[in-house]
Design a protein around this motif. Structure first.
Motif: not given
Ligand SMILES: O=P(O)(O)OC[C@H]1O[C@H](OP(=O)(O)OP(=O)(O)O)[C@H](O)[C@@H]1O
Ligand SMILES: Nc1nc2c(ncn2[C@@H]2O[C@H](COP(=O)(O)OP(=O)(O)OP(=O)(O)O)[C@@H](O)[C@H]2O)c(=O)[nH]1
Ligand SMILES: O=c1cc[nH]c(=O)[nH]1
Length: 258
Positions: A138, A195, A198
């Motif tokens: 998101r 990390t 994503t």
């Molecule tokens: O560890 P990484 O893979 O680099 O991702 C980091 C992101 O993941 C988490 O958010 P979330 O999983 O809620 O994603 P979103 O806010 O984009 O939905 C966190 O708040 C960072 O924004």
């Protein structure tokens, strides 16, 4: 040994041209001493680090916006837990716009000649065609408007990836790109690299659609050293643009726009 060193470097900024001017170095030291947001620098003062360390350890693929007071203030307000939702969104949008503008600078331009109203020829430049944006849902969607504010009709693809909370393994739930994405330069949008998992998964999906990492410019606001390093290790040809590499990344960024 390099891994140890990089994790001990909580606070960095580096100029896009990958060299540090004396003025920039002086400013960096001043921030390290005076900014309340630079809390993790107290144990490991920034003035003991050179800004080329992060470059050496992660590589020239990592490009940081040149540090200035304006960017530092935006970073500070975004990190401050007392910041109101309205101020957070306002400052995040400003920082996003700066990253987007610099991202556009990384895309190919070609020379062109135009005629002015007074009949003079002007030698200028124009964007080459074949760019597009891809936001990682998101939080990456919060960057779409900044891109559209600069490129009114740019195509934007989307990808939804969720990480398993225990294993951290990233899974792709949805991906929709322009059909000819393999021939485009892609501005991949994700504001916080923690990390890096994503983004790594997103780039894998783009690879599966025929897009090479060398044609991807990752636009982000904040990154941990680990996140940036993991992405570059996996995809050595990618370009990462961010405003700060810091051991502590802001969280819940996506919720601010919800
Ligand atoms: O560890 P990484 O893979 O680099 O991702 C980091 C992101 O993941 C988490 O958010 P979330 O999983 O809620 O994603 P979103 O806010 O984009 O939905 C966190 O708040 C960072 O924004
Ligand atoms: N109908 C429709 N038109 C679109 C869409 N996305 C882009 N366009 C238009 O289609 C044209 C070509 O878009 P792109 O292929 O992204 O453009 P490009 O070839 O990379 O280069 P530009 O024309 O400079 O944007 C542009 O004028 C866009 O305004 C869409 O989803 N629907
Ligand atoms: O909405 C907000 C406000 C401050 N900090 C956040 O992470 N989100």
């Amino acid at each position: 040994m390099e891994t140890d060193l990089i994790e001990k470097m909580p606070c960095h900024n580096q100029q896009l041209n990958n060299s540090e001017s004396p003025e920039h170095a002086a400013k960096h030291v001043r921030f390290a001493r005076s900014s309340p947001a630079a809390d993790t620098c107290q144990d490991e003062p920034c003035e003991h680090q050179t800004t080329s360390d992060i470059q050496r350890l992660i590589g020239p693929q990592l490009k940081l916006l040149p540090l200035n007071d304006q960017i530092r203030e935006l970073q500070t307000i975004i990190r401050d837990k007392t910041t109101s939702r309205g101020d957070f969104v306002f400052c995040a949008d400003r920082l996003i716009r700066l990253v987007v503008e610099e991202g556009l600078n990384q895309l190919p331009y070609s020379e062109c000649t135009v005629t002015t109203p007074t009949g003079h020829k002007y030698e200028g430049v124009k964007f080459e065609k074949g760019n597009c944006g891809v936001s990682i849902m998101r939080s990456g969607e919060a960057m779409e408007q900044g891109l559209r504010d600069c490129c009114r009709s740019i195509r934007i693809g989307k990808i939804l990836i969720q990480s398993d909370e225990e294993t951290q393994k990233a899974k792709v739930y949805y991906a929709k790109f322009p059909p000819d994405i393999s021939r485009r330069k892609v501005l991949l949008m994700y504001p916080i690299l923690s990390t890096g998992n994503t983004v790594i998964e997103a780039v894998r999906v783009l690879n599966e659609h025929g897009l090479q990492a060398k044609h991807i410019i990752l636009l982000s606001l904040f990154s941990t050293p680990h996140g940036a390093r993991s992405i570059v290790q996996e995809f050595p040809d990618i370009t990462i643009l961010t405003t700060e590499v810091h051991a502590v990344a802001p969280t819940h960024f996506g919720q601010s726009k919800a």
